[in-house]
Write a protein that holds these residues in place. Structure first.
Motif, mmCIF file in Angstrom:
data_model
loop_
_atom_site.group_PDB
_atom_site.id
_atom_site.type_symbol
_atom_site.label_atom_id
_atom_site.label_comp_id
_atom_site.label_asym_id
_atom_site.label_seq_id
_atom_site.Cartn_x
_atom_site.Cartn_y
_atom_site.Cartn_z
ATOM 1 N N PRO A 230 0.815 -1.231 0.000
ATOM 2 C CA PRO A 230 0.000 0.000 0.000
ATOM 3 C C PRO A 230 0.842 1.272 0.000
ATOM 4 O O PRO A 230 0.419 2.294 -0.523
ATOM 5 C CB PRO A 230 -0.817 -0.125 1.295
ATOM 6 N N GLU A 231 2.048 1.200 0.570
ATOM 7 C CA GLU A 231 2.904 2.380 0.637
ATOM 8 C C GLU A 231 3.517 2.716 -0.718
ATOM 9 O O GLU A 231 3.994 3.824 -0.936
ATOM 10 C CB GLU A 231 4.031 2.163 1.664
ATOM 11 N N GLU A 232 3.536 1.736 -1.616
ATOM 12 C CA GLU A 232 4.189 1.947 -2.916
ATOM 13 C C GLU A 232 3.199 2.107 -4.065
ATOM 14 O O GLU A 232 3.587 2.429 -5.189
ATOM 15 C CB GLU A 232 5.131 0.779 -3.214
ATOM 16 N N VAL A 233 1.923 1.868 -3.783
ATOM 17 C CA VAL A 233 0.904 2.008 -4.831
ATOM 18 C C VAL A 233 0.568 3.489 -5.020
ATOM 19 O O VAL A 233 0.235 4.188 -4.065
ATOM 20 C CB VAL A 233 -0.376 1.225 -4.468
ATOM 21 N N VAL A 234 0.668 3.971 -6.249
ATOM 22 C CA VAL A 234 0.339 5.364 -6.567
ATOM 23 C C VAL A 234 -0.750 5.369 -7.638
ATOM 24 O O VAL A 234 -0.554 4.827 -8.728
ATOM 25 C CB VAL A 234 1.566 6.141 -7.082
ATOM 26 N N ILE A 235 -1.886 5.962 -7.306
ATOM 27 C CA ILE A 235 -3.001 6.049 -8.251
ATOM 28 C C ILE A 235 -3.397 7.515 -8.397
ATOM 29 O O ILE A 235 -3.602 8.209 -7.408
ATOM 30 C CB ILE A 235 -4.201 5.220 -7.778
ATOM 31 N N LYS A 236 -3.475 7.976 -9.624
ATOM 32 C CA LYS A 236 -3.854 9.365 -9.885
ATOM 33 C C LYS A 236 -5.144 9.406 -10.689
ATOM 34 O O LYS A 236 -5.292 8.712 -11.694
ATOM 35 C CB LYS A 236 -2.734 10.099 -10.642
ATOM 36 N N PHE A 237 -6.071 10.231 -10.203
ATOM 37 C CA PHE A 237 -7.360 10.388 -10.868
ATOM 38 C C PHE A 237 -7.407 11.746 -11.556
ATOM 39 O O PHE A 237 -7.106 12.766 -10.951
ATOM 40 C CB PHE A 237 -8.514 10.321 -9.856
#
Length: 204
Positions: free
Chosen positions: A31-38
């Motif tokens: 979870p600390e490395e997941v990057v999601i941009k909307f």
């Protein structure tokens, strides 16, 4: 141009009139490395060397209301639609009914606060495109201008479901129907009902 760049594992999705839920099967994702941009018409997922980019999205989303969660087997992304309705696909160059309205700048999902779509602003733009004139400016004041003012007052005093019903019925019927009953409107597309003696034609 439609872009679907994928380095991440398998993904699948399902949708309702209100949102699109995407599952990315990235087992053991940190979870600390997941990057999601909307963004209004773009979604990007990055986890280490894994990446998934969906652009342009088939419809416009509300970046502030969209979110995600990281599980042991998959990452679930929930895209909240800016306008209710079915996309029948994730990406595509289909006309965006909200493209004419300004969109907010998106931020990374982890840092952004919850936001709500400004339906009142959208309806004001649609129904209030004609400025009400005074009787001095226009002796024929009333008619459409008075009707627009009446609809704006209804919208301003309405609850969230009523506002959604007004927006959906107005946009899907080509401006020929304005319903305040969300229970009926949410069941499916709103039928175009031109005035008596008129014929509805769809222009390409």
């Amino acid at each position: 141009m439609t872009a679907l760049r994928q380095v991440a594992g398998k993904h699948e999705y399902y949708e309702t009139d209100e949102k699109v839920t995407i599952s990315i099967f990235d087992k053991g994702a940190n979870p600390e490395e997941v990057v999601i941009k909307f963004d209004p018409r773009r979604l990007s997922y990055t986890h280490g060397d894994k990446q998934l980019v969906l652009e342009p999205l088939k419809g416009q989303i509300d970046p502030g209301a969209s979110d995600f969660s990281v599980g042991k087997v998959k990452v679930e992304i929930r895209l909240v639609k800016a306008a209710p309705g079915r996309w029948s696909g994730l990406v595509g160059d289909a006309p965006d009914p909200l493209a004419a309205f300004p969109s907010t700048t998106s931020e990374p999902a982890a840092a952004k606060p919850k936001q709500h779509k400004n339906w009142e602003g959208i309806t004001t733009n649609i129904l209030g495109s004609e400025k009400e004139k005074s009787t001095e400016e226009d002796p024929n004041v009333g008619g459409d201008a008075a009707l627009n003012g009446f609809f704006q007052k209804i919208f301003g005093d309405a609850d969230e479901d009523t506002k959604r019903a007004m927006m959906k019925s107005y946009s899907e019927s080509g401006g020929t129907t304005l319903s305040t009953n969300w229970a009926d409107v949410k069941k499916g597309p709103v039928e175009v009902k031109p005035p008596s003696g008129s014929e509805w034609k769809k222009w390409n």
